[in-house]
Design a protein around this motif. Sequence first.
Motif, PDB file in Angstrom:
ATOM      1  N   ILE A   1       8.390 -86.485-145.028  1.00 40.99           N
ATOM      2  CA  ILE A   1       9.212 -85.883-146.080  1.00 40.99           C
ATOM      3  C   ILE A   1       8.764 -86.356-147.458  1.00 40.99           C
ATOM      4  O   ILE A   1       8.635 -85.551-148.395  1.00 40.99           O
ATOM      5  CB  ILE A   1      10.698 -86.206-145.841  1.00 40.99           C
ATOM      6  N   ILE A   2       8.513 -87.664-147.606  1.00 41.79           N
ATOM      7  CA  ILE A   2       8.069 -88.197-148.895  1.00 41.79           C
ATOM      8  C   ILE A   2       6.708 -87.620-149.271  1.00 41.79           C
ATOM      9  O   ILE A   2       6.484 -87.205-150.418  1.00 41.79           O
ATOM     10  CB  ILE A   2       8.006 -89.735-148.845  1.00 41.79           C
TER      11      ILE A   2
ATOM     12  N   THR B   1       7.084 -83.969-150.281  1.00 40.99           N
ATOM     13  CA  THR B   1       7.807 -83.844-151.551  1.00 40.99           C
ATOM     14  C   THR B   1       6.900 -84.162-152.729  1.00 40.99           C
ATOM     15  O   THR B   1       6.820 -83.395-153.706  1.00 40.99           O
ATOM     16  CB  THR B   1       9.028 -84.776-151.566  1.00 40.99           C
ATOM     17  N   VAL B   2       6.194 -85.295-152.651  1.00 38.87           N
ATOM     18  CA  VAL B   2       5.287 -85.691-153.732  1.00 38.87           C
ATOM     19  C   VAL B   2       4.178 -84.658-153.901  1.00 38.87           C
ATOM     20  O   VAL B   2       3.817 -84.275-155.027  1.00 38.87           O
ATOM     21  CB  VAL B   2       4.689 -87.083-153.438  1.00 38.87           C
TER      22      VAL B   2
ATOM     23  N   ILE C   1       4.154 -81.395-153.015  1.00 40.00           N
ATOM     24  CA  ILE C   1       4.646 -80.103-153.515  1.00 40.00           C
ATOM     25  C   ILE C   1       4.927 -80.177-155.013  1.00 40.00           C
ATOM     26  O   ILE C   1       4.582 -79.256-155.767  1.00 40.00           O
ATOM     27  CB  ILE C   1       5.902 -79.677-152.734  1.00 40.00           C
ATOM     28  N   ILE C   2       5.550 -81.271-155.450  1.00 40.71           N
ATOM     29  CA  ILE C   2       5.836 -81.417-156.883  1.00 40.71           C
ATOM     30  C   ILE C   2       4.536 -81.418-157.687  1.00 40.71           C
ATOM     31  O   ILE C   2       4.412 -80.735-158.713  1.00 40.71           O
ATOM     32  CB  ILE C   2       6.637 -82.708-157.140  1.00 40.71           C
TER      33      ILE C   2
END
Length: 340
Positions: free
Chosen positions: A191-192, A195-196, A198-199
């Motif tokens: 997940i981390i 998330t990183v 995609i951002i």
Amino acid sequence: MVYAEVSPSRSDHFISRLKAASSSRQFWLLVINAIVVLGLGFLRPDTFLSWINFKAVLSLMSYDLLLAVAMTTVLIVRGLDLSVGAVMALSSVVMALLLREGYPVFPSVFSGLVVALLCGYINGFFIVRVGILPFLVTLAMMITARGVATVLTTGQYISFPLAPRWFSKFARHEFILQIGDNHYGFPVLLIITLTVTIIFGYLLSHWVPLRRLFFIGQNPEAAELSGIQTVRYTIAAYVIATFFVWVAALLMTSANKIGYANYGITAEMRAIAAAVIGGASFFGGSGSVLGTFLGVLLLALIGNGFILLNGDPNWQQATIGAVLIIAVAVDAMRTMRTRG
């Protein structure tokens, strides 16, 4: 005589967009990944199609994805970073040593970040300010970082029993999603990472300062003449790359509960392979996070296929090398066609 302006129909617009999408590197990578998934699903339906296997593949590719995004960032500005694996090991060792001595988590983690960013800045400084080739600078950094990490640890694993238990568990923690009678665990590690990634992918596509990296990679002289501070942006690209290296080091240290000087050996080769397969170019000016993700996924699926089919690990490395050669050849032909 009055001429009526004929606007293209929605179907024509859809067809044109479909043709544009089908000609992209990401589209064909998606197709290739789908073919590999279908092939492995047909050959090993009982093991490959299980959620446990998918979770293992996605979790293990998390580290490679972060390092490949780092590599993509420097490739965009016509750079290269052979030190990503070694810097990850050094950052991990620094964090683990401080945690072992009883220092709080956040100062220890921040120290690992500072070490990683400093390595990125040194790489960028010597490449841009001094004018040394990226290959030579980052090769020297790879040797230096790995050597320092080995000296600090004497080649041993560095555990940290004094660290809070939550730090040793957070990367291995899973969020459980229940669908009917089935339970699916989603690792925090994955997940981390997503998330990183995609951002950063969004910012790379839409934020003007990061968009300038492509301009610098395509034509550094023109970028300089247009007022872009190419020196600062290129150094920044190397610093940004080491941020992703630090995230990988943090997650690996937490998940394995140790710091280790041999983390990331040969990781730079997989990062280069995934980035180039995903559309990044040694000639600069191209690359995308989505393409890099698909490149990492393809290599992960190939590795998983060798495991499930009891293949020789040596042939796995040879296959990855062959895929990289094909990707480099395609990149070279694309560049020649564009310049011609």
